[in-house]
Enzyme design. Structure first.
Site, PDB file in Angstrom:
ATOM      1  CB  CYS A 195      -0.892   0.027   1.233  1.00  0.00           C
ATOM      2  SG  CYS A 195      -1.929  -1.419   1.510  1.00  0.00           S
ATOM      3  NE  ARG A 245      -9.535   2.198  -5.156  1.00  0.00           N
ATOM      4  CZ  ARG A 245      -8.824   1.436  -5.985  1.00  0.00           C
ATOM      5  NH1 ARG A 245      -9.089   0.148  -6.089  1.00  0.00           N
ATOM      6  NH2 ARG A 245      -7.855   1.946  -6.689  1.00  0.00           N
ATOM      7  CB  CYS A 249      -5.698  -1.829  -3.467  1.00  0.00           C
ATOM      8  SG  CYS A 249      -6.235  -0.109  -3.608  1.00  0.00           S
TER       9      CYS A 249
END
Length: 288
Positions: A195, A245, A249
């Site tokens: 991330c 989301r 990702c």
């Protein structure tokens, strides 16, 4: 030797200060200070309060387009659907207010938080479904549809409240926070990305036509309406939850996503939202 405040931004985000053979773990407060200072330095033209607007806080061209869309926001219809659902009684005569209280505007700011009795992170969407099942109703789909609409309504009513996630001085709560942080900084998938690679180190850079948003304040605008999601829905319903989301990702880095509202996903939300403390909740919102 690097300072505690900088170690949050390297490696797997362990934020450790090496003292000989000993490792001293940074506190959540130290993590938060370093995280927010990093973005303040990286984007000096962006006011802190504006980071809850994602990419629109760091790119003037995108911001102008977004402000135009916000005149007639596409999420408005789904906020209204969420309000209708909130006011619809369950079969037993009770409703969501029996679980969350009558003041819907106060709900958003309460989540996520550490539940001492259940010894776990609880989230808004998780509690919506818990409210339903405890009142004899079926659980809703985690990522889209009615759950996203309800969350959008609750979030919209709670706009303007400050994010204030508390990490209790409790070993199990700290373990959940550290688990979320570890996931945020750990590389995964065939592309070997974390991330943090996209939304910390490379934030503000382009991947093809996409501008990578800064991680600070990302959770504040959820659930979001995305034009991309709308195009995939026959009904044009482009609303999606934060955990939708997260799953997307992970798929983009070619990693198997964790299930929405799994322990890993909730712990990630716990850490991720804490990093936005001091910003205002800003959902529902529009994102590309």
């Amino acid at each position: 030797m690097k300072s505690r405040s900088m170690n949050i931004l390297i490696g797997l985000g362990t934020a450790a200060l090496m003292l000989g053979s000993a490792t001293v773990q940074a506190s959540p407060a130290e993590d938060l200070k370093a995280f927010q200072a990093y973005f303040a330095k990286k984007f000096p033209d962006t006011q802190f309060a504006d980071f809850n607007n994602g990419v629109y806080s760091i790119n003037e061209s995108f911001r102008q387009q977004w402000e135009s869309i916000e005149e007639f926001p596409p999420y408005e219809t789904f906020v209204e659907k969420g309000e209708e659902e909130w006011n619809k009684p369950f079969a037993n005569g009770k409703g969501y207010a029996s679980c969350f209280g009558e003041d819907v505007a106060a709900v958003r700011g309460f989540y996520p938080h550490w539940d001492v009795k259940r010894e776990q992170v609880v989230t808004l969407e998780g509690e919506i479904n818990r409210c339903r099942t405890e009142n004899g109703e079926k659980a809703l789909k985690w990522k889209v549809g009615t759950l996203a609409h309800l969350s959008a309504y609750i979030s919209y009513e709670g706009r303007g409240q400050k994010i204030n996630v508390v990490i209790p001085d409790d070993p199990k709560a700290m373990a959940a926070y550290e688990d979320g942080k570890r996931f945020f900084y750990a590389k995964r998938g065939q592309l070997n990305l974390a991330c943090a690679d996209c939304h910390v180190y490379q934030s503000g850079q382009h991947i093809r036509a996409d501008l990578l948003s800064p991680a600070i304040g990302q959770t504040s605008g959820f659930p979001v309406f995305r034009a991309k999601w709308s195009g995939k829905s026959k009904s044009g319903d482009g609303m999606g939850t934060l955990h939708r989301r997260y799953g997307g990702c992970n798929k983009q880095v070619r990693a198997k996503p964790f299930k929405p509202q799994s322990e890993q996903s909730r712990n990630l939300e716990f850490f991720h939202t804490y990093m936005g403390n001091g910003l205002e909740w800003n959902g529902a919102s529009y994102r590309k």
